[in-house]
Design a protein around this motif. Structure first.
Motif, PDB file in Angstrom:
ATOM      1  N   SER A  96       9.949  -3.929  -3.589  1.00  0.00           N
ATOM      2  CA  SER A  96       8.979  -3.307  -4.485  1.00  0.00           C
ATOM      3  C   SER A  96       9.590  -2.155  -5.272  1.00  0.00           C
ATOM      4  CB  SER A  96       7.783  -2.804  -3.677  1.00  0.00           C
ATOM      5  OG  SER A  96       8.184  -1.825  -2.734  1.00  0.00           O
ATOM      6  N   ALA A  97       9.086  -1.934  -6.483  1.00  0.00           N
ATOM      7  CA  ALA A  97       9.616  -0.884  -7.348  1.00  0.00           C
ATOM      8  C   ALA A  97       9.222   0.503  -6.849  1.00  0.00           C
ATOM      9  CB  ALA A  97       9.107  -1.092  -8.763  1.00  0.00           C
ATOM     10  N   ARG A  98       8.068   0.621  -6.222  1.00  0.00           N
ATOM     11  CA  ARG A  98       7.602   1.866  -5.614  1.00  0.00           C
ATOM     12  C   ARG A  98       7.456   3.016  -6.628  1.00  0.00           C
ATOM     13  NH1 ARG A  98       9.999   2.014   0.571  1.00  0.00           N
ATOM     14  NH2 ARG A  98       9.879  -0.234   0.914  1.00  0.00           N
ATOM     15  N   ALA A  99       6.789   2.738  -7.713  1.00  0.00           N
ATOM     16  CA  ALA A  99       6.421   3.797  -8.650  1.00  0.00           C
ATOM     17  C   ALA A  99       5.111   4.406  -8.155  1.00  0.00           C
ATOM     18  CB  ALA A  99       6.267   3.235 -10.054  1.00  0.00           C
ATOM     19  N   SER A 100       5.145   5.660  -7.730  1.00  0.00           N
ATOM     20  CA  SER A 100       3.998   6.273  -7.076  1.00  0.00           C
ATOM     21  C   SER A 100       2.794   6.372  -8.001  1.00  0.00           C
ATOM     22  CB  SER A 100       4.361   7.674  -6.576  1.00  0.00           C
ATOM     23  OG  SER A 100       3.216   8.306  -6.011  1.00  0.00           O
ATOM     24  N   MET A 101       1.612   6.113  -7.425  1.00  0.00           N
ATOM     25  CA  MET A 101       0.350   6.287  -8.132  1.00  0.00           C
ATOM     26  C   MET A 101      -0.308   7.626  -7.773  1.00  0.00           C
ATOM     27  SD  MET A 101      -0.162   3.793 -10.188  1.00  0.00           S
ATOM     28  CE  MET A 101      -1.934   3.865 -10.499  1.00  0.00           C
ATOM     29  N   TRP A 114       5.144   3.801   2.325  1.00  0.00           N
ATOM     30  CA  TRP A 114       4.918   2.473   1.759  1.00  0.00           C
ATOM     31  C   TRP A 114       4.867   1.460   2.892  1.00  0.00           C
ATOM     32  CZ3 TRP A 114       4.280   1.890  -3.522  1.00  0.00           C
ATOM     33  CH2 TRP A 114       4.582   3.009  -4.298  1.00  0.00           C
ATOM     34  N   GLU A 115       3.857   0.644   2.895  1.00  0.00           N
ATOM     35  CA  GLU A 115       3.701  -0.319   3.990  1.00  0.00           C
ATOM     36  C   GLU A 115       2.902  -1.525   3.503  1.00  0.00           C
ATOM     37  OE1 GLU A 115       4.739  -2.037   6.463  1.00  0.00           O
ATOM     38  OE2 GLU A 115       5.139  -0.161   7.552  1.00  0.00           O
ATOM     39  N   ILE A 116       2.954  -2.585   4.298  1.00  0.00           N
ATOM     40  CA  ILE A 116       2.114  -3.755   4.061  1.00  0.00           C
ATOM     41  C   ILE A 116       0.861  -3.625   4.912  1.00  0.00           C
ATOM     42  CG2 ILE A 116       1.906  -6.255   4.300  1.00  0.00           C
ATOM     43  CD1 ILE A 116       3.769  -5.464   2.060  1.00  0.00           C
ATOM     44  N   ARG A 176      -8.856   2.589  -5.160  1.00  0.00           N
ATOM     45  CA  ARG A 176      -8.401   1.938  -6.386  1.00  0.00           C
ATOM     46  C   ARG A 176      -6.883   1.962  -6.535  1.00  0.00           C
ATOM     47  NH1 ARG A 176     -11.634   4.422 -10.186  1.00  0.00           N
ATOM     48  NH2 ARG A 176     -13.136   2.718 -10.058  1.00  0.00           N
ATOM     49  N   TYR A 177      -6.221   3.039  -6.096  1.00  0.00           N
ATOM     50  CA  TYR A 177      -4.806   3.217  -6.422  1.00  0.00           C
ATOM     51  C   TYR A 177      -3.838   3.024  -5.255  1.00  0.00           C
ATOM     52  CZ  TYR A 177      -6.893   5.244 -10.597  1.00  0.00           C
ATOM     53  OH  TYR A 177      -7.627   5.445 -11.736  1.00  0.00           O
ATOM     54  N   THR A 178      -4.324   3.066  -4.021  1.00  0.00           N
ATOM     55  CA  THR A 178      -3.416   2.848  -2.888  1.00  0.00           C
ATOM     56  C   THR A 178      -2.822   1.439  -2.898  1.00  0.00           C
ATOM     57  OG1 THR A 178      -4.261   4.564  -1.412  1.00  0.00           O
ATOM     58  CG2 THR A 178      -3.361   2.601  -0.369  1.00  0.00           C
ATOM     59  N   ALA A 212       0.818  -1.208   0.000  1.00  0.00           N
ATOM     60  CA  ALA A 212       0.000   0.000   0.000  1.00  0.00           C
ATOM     61  C   ALA A 212       0.858   1.268   0.000  1.00  0.00           C
ATOM     62  CB  ALA A 212      -0.924   0.005   1.219  1.00  0.00           C
ATOM     63  N   GLU A 213       0.381   2.256  -0.742  1.00  0.00           N
ATOM     64  CA  GLU A 213       1.033   3.573  -0.781  1.00  0.00           C
ATOM     65  C   GLU A 213       0.085   4.631  -0.226  1.00  0.00           C
ATOM     66  OE1 GLU A 213       2.676   6.966  -3.941  1.00  0.00           O
ATOM     67  OE2 GLU A 213       1.561   5.210  -4.663  1.00  0.00           O
ATOM     68  N   MET A 214       0.553   5.376   0.767  1.00  0.00           N
ATOM     69  CA  MET A 214      -0.162   6.545   1.269  1.00  0.00           C
ATOM     70  C   MET A 214       0.645   7.773   0.839  1.00  0.00           C
ATOM     71  SD  MET A 214      -2.788   5.343   2.990  1.00  0.00           S
ATOM     72  CE  MET A 214      -3.299   6.505   4.254  1.00  0.00           C
ATOM     73  N   ALA A 215       0.069   8.585  -0.034  1.00  0.00           N
ATOM     74  CA  ALA A 215       0.774   9.780  -0.506  1.00  0.00           C
ATOM     75  C   ALA A 215       0.740  10.867   0.565  1.00  0.00           C
ATOM     76  CB  ALA A 215       0.137  10.288  -1.790  1.00  0.00           C
TER      77      ALA A 215
END
Length: 298
Positions: free
Chosen positions: A216-221, A246-248, A191-193, A150-153
């Motif tokens: 992980s590649a970590r390309a931000s959404m 970035w976290e699980i 949808r994108y996180t 999961a990505e939190m911007a």
């Protein structure tokens, strides 16, 4: 929540206003249903002002409300927790000491870890995303869970949104929440996180979620998150992306299609004294204490 505020009130941040908005399309909840729900549980709910309503795209949002839902400061919460542990005494913290497995013993089980082994009659496996790795290495049954990368911007919001939180519900939408420890906001999107999803299933060798996180590649959404959010709140076109967390994220498979985060409390059928606990909402920790006290004896 009241118990959490009572014990950790200094970590609770409520100097902002939280707004819930109901999408005109794709929402699983209507304004009327949301109002009935809040009334039923006694949650305060106020209509937004004309100015606040202007933040939202009228063709995309059917209703918006002001609610009471604070955030917490993670750094302050850590400080309070460490202070409590020091007051209790007798608690040794070994944050970098990886646990491999739990072995049966009489009367005490053995916890085998990177820095040695430890004997105890009571073991709580609360390792979150790693819960099944400990169980599998201990030859215990796995739990059906789903992991998400999961990505939190982390973002800077334009005026007049700097002191607000917004949640658009109930479907493939977004949420803005203050992140007090950084002075920024988080932007998450249904949808994108999540960048990837996978499951641990009973009878299968569990994955290593943290290896997936590190690799992980970590390309931000963020661009996709912000573009979709701006359809509902045009002011968000001026949002600035500062960084991402970035976290699980790990949930029970039963919670995959909703936002429920029930605490799982599972007793091992053979190793008496071993329990596994999985929780997702931080203020729900008090719900599990009663079960722990009953199981082990207060």
């Amino acid at each position: 929540m009241p118990l959490f505020i009572e014990q950790y009130g200094d970590a609770v941040e409520s100097s902002f206003t939280h707004y819930y908005a109901i999408a005109s399309r794709l929402s699983k909840t209507s304004p009327r249903q949301f109002e009935l729900f809040c009334n039923r549980i006694g949650a305060p709910l106020l209509p937004v002002t004309k100015e606040q309503r202007s933040w939202f795209n009228g063709s995309m949002i059917s209703a918006a409300y002001s609610v009471e839902e604070p955030a917490f400061n993670a750094r302050t919460l850590l400080e309070l927790t460490m202070r409590q542990l020091r007051l209790v005494g007798g608690v040794e913290i070994m944050a970098s000491n990886e646990v491999f497995r739990v072995e049966p013993g009489s009367p005490r089980m053995r916890v085998i870890a990177r820095q040695g082994s430890y004997a105890s009659e009571r073991v709580v496996n609360a390792t979150y995303a790693g819960i099944n790795r400990v169980l599998a290495q201990s030859q215990r049954p796995a739990i059906d869970v789903q992991h998400e990368l999961a990505e939190m911007a982390l973002i800077e919001l334009p005026d007049p949104l700097r002191d607000v939180a917004v949640t658009v519900m109930d479907g493939p939408f977004f949420s803005l929440m203050p992140f007090p420890s950084s002075g920024l906001h988080t932007l998450s999107h249904v949808r994108y996180t999540p960048h990837a999803r996978w499951r641990d299933r009973t009878g299968e060798q569990p994955s290593d979620p943290y290896a997936s996180l590190q690799g992980s590649a970590r390309a931000s959404m963020f661009p996709a998150m912000a573009a979709d959010a701006a359809r509902y709140m045009p002011l968000l076109r001026k949002t600035k992306h500062v960084d991402s967390i970035w976290e699980i994220k790990t949930v029970l498979v039963a919670s995959e299609h909703n936002d429920s985060r029930p605490i799982m409390f599972r007793k091992d059928p053979e190793l008496r004294g071993l329990v596994s606990v999985l929780g997702g909402k931080i203020d729900n920790i008090f719900d599990v204490l009663t079960e722990v006290e009953i199981f082990y004896g207060k």
